[in-house]
Design a protein around this motif. Structure first.
Motif, PDB file in Angstrom:
ATOM      1  N   THR A   1       1.017  -1.049  -0.071  1.00  0.00           N
ATOM      2  CA  THR A   1       0.241  -0.124  -0.121  1.00  0.00           C
ATOM      3  C   THR A   1       0.897   1.430   0.196  1.00  0.00           C
ATOM      4  N   THR A   2       1.768   1.274   0.086  1.00  0.00           N
ATOM      5  CA  THR A   2       3.416   2.583  -0.007  1.00  0.00           C
ATOM      6  C   THR A   2       3.390   2.668  -1.202  1.00  0.00           C
ATOM      7  N   GLU A   3       4.267   1.449  -1.901  1.00  0.00           N
ATOM      8  CA  GLU A   3       5.144   2.400  -2.423  1.00  0.00           C
ATOM      9  C   GLU A   3       4.297   1.468  -4.437  1.00  0.00           C
ATOM     10  N   LEU A   4       3.698   0.487  -4.318  1.00  0.00           N
ATOM     11  CA  LEU A   4       3.072  -1.059  -5.266  1.00  0.00           C
ATOM     12  C   LEU A   4       2.494  -0.242  -6.370  1.00  0.00           C
ATOM     13  N   PRO A   5       1.633   1.092  -5.619  1.00  0.00           N
ATOM     14  CA  PRO A   5       0.236   1.835  -6.163  1.00  0.00           C
ATOM     15  C   PRO A   5       1.366   3.027  -7.566  1.00  0.00           C
ATOM     16  N   GLU A   6       2.414   2.932  -6.735  1.00  0.00           N
ATOM     17  CA  GLU A   6       3.379   4.239  -7.825  1.00  0.00           C
ATOM     18  C   GLU A   6       3.647   3.021  -8.805  1.00  0.00           C
TER      19      GLU A   6
ATOM     20  N   TRP B   1      -3.780   2.243   6.848  1.00  0.00           N
ATOM     21  CA  TRP B   1      -3.249   1.797   5.234  1.00  0.00           C
ATOM     22  C   TRP B   1      -1.547   1.916   4.912  1.00  0.00           C
ATOM     23  N   SER B   2      -1.285   2.495   5.790  1.00  0.00           N
ATOM     24  CA  SER B   2       0.832   2.141   5.699  1.00  0.00           C
ATOM     25  C   SER B   2       0.868   1.060   6.543  1.00  0.00           C
ATOM     26  N   ILE B   3       0.415   0.907   7.394  1.00  0.00           N
ATOM     27  CA  ILE B   3       0.735  -0.594   8.265  1.00  0.00           C
ATOM     28  C   ILE B   3       0.646  -1.702   7.119  1.00  0.00           C
ATOM     29  N   ILE B   4      -0.353  -1.676   6.730  1.00  0.00           N
ATOM     30  CA  ILE B   4      -0.274  -2.568   5.853  1.00  0.00           C
ATOM     31  C   ILE B   4       0.694  -3.235   5.146  1.00  0.00           C
ATOM     32  N   GLY B   5       1.184  -2.214   4.169  1.00  0.00           N
ATOM     33  CA  GLY B   5       2.358  -2.292   2.907  1.00  0.00           C
ATOM     34  C   GLY B   5       3.653  -1.879   3.849  1.00  0.00           C
ATOM     35  N   ASP B   6       3.901  -1.414   5.392  1.00  0.00           N
ATOM     36  CA  ASP B   6       4.790  -1.415   5.516  1.00  0.00           C
ATOM     37  C   ASP B   6       4.528  -1.297   7.310  1.00  0.00           C
ATOM     38  N   PRO B   7       4.378  -2.713   8.112  1.00  0.00           N
ATOM     39  CA  PRO B   7       4.899  -2.342   9.684  1.00  0.00           C
ATOM     40  C   PRO B   7       6.068  -1.208  10.023  1.00  0.00           C
ATOM     41  N   LEU B   8       6.482  -0.835   9.443  1.00  0.00           N
ATOM     42  CA  LEU B   8       7.425   0.066  10.060  1.00  0.00           C
ATOM     43  C   LEU B   8       7.194   1.289  10.757  1.00  0.00           C
TER      44      LEU B   8
ATOM     45  N   VAL C   1      -6.537  -1.913  12.812  1.00  0.00           N
ATOM     46  CA  VAL C   1      -7.857  -2.439  11.503  1.00  0.00           C
ATOM     47  C   VAL C   1      -6.604  -2.941  10.207  1.00  0.00           C
ATOM     48  N   ALA C   2      -5.306  -2.928  10.247  1.00  0.00           N
ATOM     49  CA  ALA C   2      -4.232  -3.020   9.324  1.00  0.00           C
ATOM     50  C   ALA C   2      -4.436  -4.463   9.267  1.00  0.00           C
ATOM     51  N   ALA C   3      -4.115  -5.068  10.409  1.00  0.00           N
ATOM     52  CA  ALA C   3      -4.445  -7.022  10.809  1.00  0.00           C
ATOM     53  C   ALA C   3      -5.122  -7.608   9.951  1.00  0.00           C
ATOM     54  N   ALA C   4      -6.829  -6.662  10.137  1.00  0.00           N
ATOM     55  CA  ALA C   4      -7.757  -7.005   9.477  1.00  0.00           C
ATOM     56  C   ALA C   4      -7.405  -6.740   8.319  1.00  0.00           C
ATOM     57  N   GLY C   5      -6.763  -5.592   7.978  1.00  0.00           N
ATOM     58  CA  GLY C   5      -6.818  -5.785   5.789  1.00  0.00           C
ATOM     59  C   GLY C   5      -5.859  -6.636   5.617  1.00  0.00           C
ATOM     60  N   ASN C   6      -4.948  -7.099   6.462  1.00  0.00           N
ATOM     61  CA  ASN C   6      -3.884  -8.448   6.056  1.00  0.00           C
ATOM     62  C   ASN C   6      -4.344  -9.694   5.751  1.00  0.00           C
ATOM     63  N   TRP C   7      -5.842  -9.461   7.303  1.00  0.00           N
ATOM     64  CA  TRP C   7      -6.166 -10.643   6.932  1.00  0.00           C
ATOM     65  C   TRP C   7      -7.246 -11.055   5.805  1.00  0.00           C
ATOM     66  N   LEU C   8      -7.598 -10.082   5.210  1.00  0.00           N
ATOM     67  CA  LEU C   8      -8.635  -9.976   4.114  1.00  0.00           C
ATOM     68  C   LEU C   8      -8.137 -10.591   3.308  1.00  0.00           C
ATOM     69  N   ILE C   9      -6.129  -9.459   3.232  1.00  0.00           N
ATOM     70  CA  ILE C   9      -5.707  -9.984   1.882  1.00  0.00           C
ATOM     71  C   ILE C   9      -5.658 -11.792   1.742  1.00  0.00           C
ATOM     72  N   ARG C  10      -5.266 -11.678   2.667  1.00  0.00           N
ATOM     73  CA  ARG C  10      -4.456 -13.573   3.071  1.00  0.00           C
ATOM     74  C   ARG C  10      -6.010 -14.591   2.986  1.00  0.00           C
ATOM     75  N   ALA C  11      -7.227 -13.994   3.011  1.00  0.00           N
ATOM     76  CA  ALA C  11      -8.603 -14.574   3.350  1.00  0.00           C
ATOM     77  C   ALA C  11      -8.965 -14.466   1.366  1.00  0.00           C
TER      78      ALA C  11
END
Length: 564
Positions: free
Chosen positions: A59-64, A174-181, A247-257
């Motif tokens: 969600t950080t640099e892949l869209p670019e 949104w940003s945590i999904i792309g980079d947990p940092l 919320v980011a953890a839920a987003g990652n779960w949806l991607i895996r699901a």
């Protein structure tokens, strides 16, 4: 004027950074992101079948990368273009965060000071850290955008609305999904800064009321209640920061699901005390790398002089950080003193953004020393956001202090502004010098041309050749990254920036590239596919060729000795 100046600066900076990025060789790290972007453009938005690296940057640099790949196609220059865009955004965003709500000459000085500190990255040596493939550098972009949002909310009357914390929380998630940092440099600083400010408000309200002995406990309780109510905005931001993590953890779960990408295990872990002590010199050198001041990793008088000039910038950033730390703790010291002496309440904390920046820089550096195995200065990518955040903090703190000088000392102010102008001009010259450096060809472009001449267009290779050759050829050659980690020493798809389902989509594969020093041995290729019909040598590579489609053999059991 600001819009026109920013647009012109963006165009010049992107051109210069594109040239500096061109001094680095595109390898399979950057090429893998180009291939991911291509797959997403073809409808595989969740990257089904892909193994990302330990950080996805989804969600950080892949869209670019998607936007640039859609415009430029599959080619190694995409990596350079994205690097240049990301670095230019960091410079401009740092300038605007440093400017804050200041206007006129003060706003200009603050912005130029921040931009100048990171204006000219080193053109050699560790340039790959800042202008190579995605590796936490671009993670500073959403953090700076968040700070601009907070500045916007603070700076306009009545803008402290409920939707500001909501927007901040969504941006963080949104940003945590792309980079947990982001949890370290975004969630933690926002939570701590807002809790400190909210606590100050409650404490100061209680300190302003008579004690329980004089007015009874009810009045003190009412004062505390009014303090908590007055700090609703700070508590809301702190709650939004905490809520962003689940919320980011839920987003990652949806991607895996949805059958989306898998991420490799992180390579960082808690370090032992002796490892921390041993890594401290590397950590210090890593900071120099970020600000273009690493005089140890470059050769030649010109490059060493370039780095030594940038040591001034490092000193300025350290000074700005020290001022930021003092600005963070000073309100609490004054409040404690005023309560002890019974005087009027001390001034409230003035700058949420500066407090955020101080905590973010300290947290990123602490995590870097405590969790990352520090082997060499190229580990600096783990604290890459410190570069832009430190520049923004220096511009915000030091720039304002130039104009805080008393009117009775005009020469001091003019001297500091003149020094700033001279330093900025010097850095601009260094930027032009860096942009004039010789460009580098992609890592495997000559090898790609050799494969094309021999009509070898689909096969298997180790990681550092697979994606690189595929992108160098513009997608005309398809190579699947494999390793000998399969059962009985057989080949299996690499689980790092690799589309493991490529075996179902690629053309018939007829060859394997064996490279010394990588986890792909000739014996593993023979154990998987049998003896090759032909063998070629190109430089360090051995190319094994079969006269059949090798794809059906990838998932089969090992061949018997008689069949081989």
């Amino acid at each position: 004027m600001w819009v026109a100046g920013t647009s012109l600066a963006a165009a010049v900076l992107i051109f210069c950074y594109l040239r500096i990025a061109g001094t680095t060789q595109v390898n399979s790290d950057g090429a893998g992101f180009v291939l991911q972007a291509r797959d997403m453009l073809h409808g595989n938005l969740a990257l089904h079948g892909w193994w990302a690296a330990d950080v996805s940057f989804y969600t950080t640099e892949l869209p670019e990368y998607m936007v640039v790949t859609a415009a430029a196609g599959v080619r190694p220059e995409v990596v350079h273009i994205c690097s240049a865009l990301t670095y230019a955004m960091l410079v401009l965003l740092a300038a605007f965060v440093a400017r804050g709500r200041a206007r006129g000459a003060e706003g200009l000085v603050r912005a130029l000071l921040a931009a100048g500190l990171i204006l000219a990255p080193q053109p050699t040596g560790p340039t790959l850290v800042l202008l190579g493939s995605p590796d936490h550098v671009g993670t500073g972009v959403p953090v700076l955008v968040l700070l601009l949002l907070l500045d916007w909310a603070e700076g306009r009357q009545g803008r402290r609305r409920w939707y500001v914390p909501v927007a901040a929380g969504l941006l963080l998630a949104w940003s945590i999904i792309g980079d947990p940092l982001i949890e370290v440099i975004g969630v933690l600083p926002l939570f701590v800064a807002c809790v400190l400010r909210g606590g100050w408000i409650v404490w100061s309200r209680r300190a302003a009321e008579p004690g329980p002995a004089a007015a009874g406990p009810g009045r003190a309780t009412a004062a505390a209640r009014r303090g908590w109510s007055a700090a609703w905005y700070e508590w809301s931001l702190a709650l939004a920061a905490v809520a962003a993590v689940p919320v980011a953890a839920a987003g990652n779960w949806l991607i895996r699901a949805d059958g989306g990408y898998n991420a490799a295990n992180p390579w960082y872990h808690g370090q032992r005390l002796h490892e921390i002590v041993h890594g401290l010199p590397v950590a210090a050198e890593s900071v120099l790398v970020l600000f273009g001041a690493d005089y140890k990793a470059v050769t030649g008088a010109g490059n060493v002089a370039f780095a030594l000039v940038h040591l001034i910038g490092v000193a300025v950033v350290l000074a700005g950080f020290c001022f930021g730390v003092w600005g963070l703790v000073r309100p609490f010291i004054r409040l404690a003193r005023s309560r002890r002496l019974g005087t009027a309440a001390a001034p409230a904390p003035a700058d949420l953004v500066a407090d955020f920046l101080v905590i973010a820089i300290a947290a990123n550096c602490a995590a870097f020393v405590l969790d990352v195995p520090l082997q060499n200065a190229y580990s600096a990518h783990e604290i890459a956001p410190v570069m832009a955040l430190g520049a923004a903090l220096a511009g915000r703190t030091l720039g304002s202090r130039i104009f805080a000088l008393p009117a009775s000392r005009p020469l001091a102010r003019r001297g500091l502004i003149a020094a700033l102008a001279a330093g900025l001009a010097c850095y601009a010259v260094l930027l032009g010098t860096a942009a004039a450096h010789r460009q580098s060809a992609p890592r495997n472009v000559a090898f790609t041309a050799w494969l094309t001449r021999h009509h070898l267009t689909s096969g298997f290779a180790a990681y550092w050749e697979a994606s690189s050759v595929t992108v160098d050829s513009g997608g005309a050659i398809t190579l699947l990254s494999v390793t000998d980690g399969g059962g009985h020493g057989r080949l299996a798809p690499q689980k790092w920036l690799t589309d493991t389902l490529l075996t179902k989509k690629m053309p018939p594969a007829t060859f394997v590239i064996v490279s010394p020093g990588e986890k792909l041995r000739r014996s593993s290729a023979v154990a998987t596919f049998g003896q090759p019909a032909q063998s070629y040598r190109y430089g360090p590579f051995t190319i094994l060729v079969w006269h059949e489609n090798l794809l059906p053999l990838m998932g089969q059991k090992a061949k018997s000795p008689a069949s081989t």
